[in-house]
Design a protein around this motif. Structure first.
Motif, PDB file in Angstrom:
ATOM      1  N   MET A  78      20.428 -33.241 -81.420  1.00  0.00           N
ATOM      2  CA  MET A  78      19.431 -33.837 -82.308  1.00  0.00           C
ATOM      3  C   MET A  78      18.061 -33.248 -82.000  1.00  0.00           C
ATOM      4  N   SER A  79      17.310 -32.846 -83.019  1.00  0.00           N
ATOM      5  CA  SER A  79      15.996 -32.250 -82.838  1.00  0.00           C
ATOM      6  C   SER A  79      15.013 -33.266 -82.293  1.00  0.00           C
ATOM      7  N   ARG A  80      14.130 -32.791 -81.423  1.00  0.00           N
ATOM      8  CA  ARG A  80      13.069 -33.652 -80.931  1.00  0.00           C
ATOM      9  C   ARG A  80      12.069 -33.881 -82.044  1.00  0.00           C
ATOM     10  N   PRO A  81      11.546 -35.108 -82.185  1.00  0.00           N
ATOM     11  CA  PRO A  81      10.613 -35.408 -83.286  1.00  0.00           C
ATOM     12  C   PRO A  81       9.424 -34.466 -83.348  1.00  0.00           C
ATOM     13  N   GLU A  82       8.901 -34.078 -82.173  1.00  0.00           N
ATOM     14  CA  GLU A  82       7.711 -33.222 -82.167  1.00  0.00           C
ATOM     15  C   GLU A  82       7.992 -31.825 -82.690  1.00  0.00           C
ATOM     16  N   HIS A  83       9.298 -31.456 -82.834  1.00  0.00           N
ATOM     17  CA  HIS A  83       9.657 -30.157 -83.397  1.00  0.00           C
ATOM     18  C   HIS A  83       9.812 -30.211 -84.916  1.00  0.00           C
ATOM     19  N   ILE A  84       9.858 -31.417 -85.450  1.00  0.00           N
ATOM     20  CA  ILE A  84      10.106 -31.577 -86.889  1.00  0.00           C
ATOM     21  C   ILE A  84       8.812 -31.505 -87.685  1.00  0.00           C
ATOM     22  N   SER A  85       7.814 -32.259 -87.275  1.00  0.00           N
ATOM     23  CA  SER A  85       6.538 -32.286 -87.977  1.00  0.00           C
ATOM     24  C   SER A  85       5.505 -32.972 -87.096  1.00  0.00           C
ATOM     25  N   PRO A  86       4.205 -32.828 -87.417  1.00  0.00           N
ATOM     26  CA  PRO A  86       3.163 -33.509 -86.638  1.00  0.00           C
ATOM     27  C   PRO A  86       3.371 -35.024 -86.659  1.00  0.00           C
ATOM     28  N   PRO A  87       2.904 -35.739 -85.636  1.00  0.00           N
ATOM     29  CA  PRO A  87       3.173 -37.181 -85.543  1.00  0.00           C
ATOM     30  C   PRO A  87       2.653 -37.988 -86.717  1.00  0.00           C
ATOM     31  N   VAL A 101       4.238 -40.089 -75.436  1.00  0.00           N
ATOM     32  CA  VAL A 101       3.220 -39.494 -76.308  1.00  0.00           C
ATOM     33  C   VAL A 101       2.827 -38.084 -75.872  1.00  0.00           C
ATOM     34  N   LEU A 102       2.665 -37.866 -74.581  1.00  0.00           N
ATOM     35  CA  LEU A 102       2.063 -36.630 -74.080  1.00  0.00           C
ATOM     36  C   LEU A 102       2.788 -35.377 -74.557  1.00  0.00           C
ATOM     37  N   GLN A 103       4.112 -35.461 -74.760  1.00  0.00           N
ATOM     38  CA  GLN A 103       4.868 -34.264 -75.145  1.00  0.00           C
ATOM     39  C   GLN A 103       4.425 -33.689 -76.490  1.00  0.00           C
ATOM     40  N   TRP A 104       3.805 -34.519 -77.338  1.00  0.00           N
ATOM     41  CA  TRP A 104       3.335 -34.024 -78.630  1.00  0.00           C
ATOM     42  C   TRP A 104       2.217 -32.989 -78.468  1.00  0.00           C
ATOM     43  N   LEU A 105       1.472 -33.058 -77.358  1.00  0.00           N
ATOM     44  CA  LEU A 105       0.346 -32.140 -77.173  1.00  0.00           C
ATOM     45  C   LEU A 105       0.784 -30.729 -76.797  1.00  0.00           C
ATOM     46  N   PHE A 106       2.051 -30.534 -76.458  1.00  0.00           N
ATOM     47  CA  PHE A 106       2.514 -29.206 -76.083  1.00  0.00           C
ATOM     48  C   PHE A 106       2.802 -28.326 -77.299  1.00  0.00           C
ATOM     49  N   ASN A 107       2.759 -28.902 -78.503  1.00  0.00           N
ATOM     50  CA  ASN A 107       3.070 -28.155 -79.722  1.00  0.00           C
ATOM     51  C   ASN A 107       1.798 -27.757 -80.462  1.00  0.00           C
ATOM     52  N   SER A 108       1.870 -26.646 -81.161  1.00  0.00           N
ATOM     53  CA  SER A 108       0.774 -26.208 -82.031  1.00  0.00           C
ATOM     54  C   SER A 108       1.138 -26.547 -83.462  1.00  0.00           C
ATOM     55  N   VAL A 152      -1.362 -43.944 -66.181  1.00  0.00           N
ATOM     56  CA  VAL A 152       0.070 -43.675 -66.030  1.00  0.00           C
ATOM     57  C   VAL A 152       0.613 -43.251 -67.388  1.00  0.00           C
ATOM     58  N   LEU A 153       1.101 -42.027 -67.459  1.00  0.00           N
ATOM     59  CA  LEU A 153       1.537 -41.436 -68.717  1.00  0.00           C
ATOM     60  C   LEU A 153       3.017 -41.087 -68.630  1.00  0.00           C
ATOM     61  N   GLN A 154       3.851 -41.827 -69.351  1.00  0.00           N
ATOM     62  CA  GLN A 154       5.278 -41.512 -69.407  1.00  0.00           C
ATOM     63  C   GLN A 154       5.490 -40.495 -70.525  1.00  0.00           C
ATOM     64  N   PHE A 155       6.290 -39.455 -70.251  1.00  0.00           N
ATOM     65  CA  PHE A 155       6.510 -38.443 -71.286  1.00  0.00           C
ATOM     66  C   PHE A 155       7.858 -37.775 -71.081  1.00  0.00           C
ATOM     67  N   TYR A 156       8.256 -36.988 -72.094  1.00  0.00           N
ATOM     68  CA  TYR A 156       9.538 -36.294 -72.073  1.00  0.00           C
ATOM     69  C   TYR A 156       9.301 -34.787 -72.102  1.00  0.00           C
ATOM     70  N   PRO A 157       9.137 -34.159 -70.934  1.00  0.00           N
ATOM     71  CA  PRO A 157       8.912 -32.711 -70.926  1.00  0.00           C
ATOM     72  C   PRO A 157      10.193 -31.957 -71.260  1.00  0.00           C
ATOM     73  N   GLU A 158      10.011 -30.797 -71.877  1.00  0.00           N
ATOM     74  CA  GLU A 158      11.164 -29.948 -72.200  1.00  0.00           C
ATOM     75  C   GLU A 158      11.502 -28.981 -71.072  1.00  0.00           C
ATOM     76  N   SER A 159      10.527 -28.718 -70.211  1.00  0.00           N
ATOM     77  CA  SER A 159      10.741 -27.710 -69.171  1.00  0.00           C
ATOM     78  C   SER A 159       9.825 -27.988 -67.994  1.00  0.00           C
ATOM     79  N   ASP A 160      10.109 -27.303 -66.883  1.00  0.00           N
ATOM     80  CA  ASP A 160       9.244 -27.395 -65.705  1.00  0.00           C
ATOM     81  C   ASP A 160       7.856 -26.824 -66.005  1.00  0.00           C
TER      82      ASP A 160
END
Length: 288
Positions: free
Chosen positions: A1-10, A121-128, A157-165
């Motif tokens: 399943m695609s990550r939401p941040e890869h589909i379109s801006p929030p 939320v933070l993972q959204w900032l890694f995308n352009s 305290v920022l919980q996020f879902y990183p894709e990579s190291d």
């Protein structure tokens, strides 16, 4: 399943339909509750200091904000998705709400908040999302202005879902460059399903980067599995209708409930709010 941040801006992904689905999903409500409670635990707010003034970054429809309030604190929320904030307003959450792209930074007065949390939320900032978006620059603006907005000492305290190291390193190094101390907390690191990443960032009292020994000693340890079970694997009912910590919610439709809602509407600048009188909440007699 695609990550939401890869589909379109929030602000586009969370349109009217998706914002409502997200808020009404019982599984999401449970996960949001557990992660918000864990974030508040990692904030290590001072005991017996009374309600703290917290910033909920990417507050969405107010699910985390309700938990903050339930724990006895006051909160302000910001989000980039107008539809999410509309749902929050319809749900009559208690926090003040701001439409804000966190990648552009905050405009709060220095030292405004006693702490800040952010859930998923933070993972959204890694995308352009446009040609003008530079993730590294947007992260730096975010962390720099967040650092300024917090009191000393305090935590974010920022919980996020990183894709990579690489994303973990970029977030952590940028936060340290902005002046934060602290580091990364990983709950259940050996579980693929339950594993959670939290940036536990500190302002004052051990700040100064990951090489600061005092800051390292203050970083909490991540949670481990206990007999194959996750510690916070508890299902909560909806916040609405439950007893809040330290007080019971007023009966919906009662006089106290109506007066509180009217005062909330006035603070938000709504017009045509009926004035209070001895007839407020008085039940009408049935007419035949």
């Amino acid at each position: 399943m695609s990550r939401p941040e890869h589909i379109s801006p929030p602000e586009i992904y969370y349109g009217d339909v998706e914002a409502t689905k997200y808020t009404q999903n019982s599984r999401i409500q449970t996960i949001q509750t557990e992660m918000t409670l864990r974030a508040l635990e990692l904030l290590a707010l001072p005991e017996n200091a009374g309600p703290q003034f917290l910033l909920d970054i990417g507050c969405g429809s107010g699910l985390s904000g309700e938990i903050i309030e339930e724990e006895g604190h006051v909160w302000v929320g910001c989000d980039v998705a107008p539809s999410m904030l509309e749902v929050a307003l319809d749900r009559e959450v208690e926090g003040d709400l701001f439409l804000q792209d966190i990648g552009q930074g905050f405009g709060f007065r220095a030292g405004t908040f006693d702490g800040a949390i952010s859930i998923s939320v933070l993972q959204w900032l890694f995308n352009s999302d446009s040609s003008s978006h530079n993730p590294a620059q947007r992260l730096l603006r975010f962390f720099t202005t967040l650092h300024s907005s917090l009191k000393r000492p305090s935590r974010a305290v920022l919980q996020f879902y990183p894709e990579s190291d690489d994303q973990v390193h970029l977030a952590l190094s940028t936060a340290m460059r902005a002046g934060f101390g602290g580091g990364l907390v990983i709950d259940y690191p050996n579980s693929r399903k339950a594993k959670k990443f939290f940036l536990c960032l500190m302002v004052g009292g051990g700040g100064g980067g990951t090489n600061n020994k005092a800051a390292q000693e203050q970083i909490p340890k991540g949670l481990e599995m206990e007999d194959g079970k996750v510690r916070n694997e508890v299902k909560r009912e909806k916040v609405q209708g439950r007893k809040r910590k330290g007080k019971e919610m007023e009966e919906k439709g009662g006089k106290d409930w109506i007066l509180r809602k009217k005062e909330l509407y006035r603070k938000r600048g709504k017009e045509d709010v009926p004035r209070d009188s001895k007839f407020t909440a008085r039940k009408r007699k049935t007419r035949f």
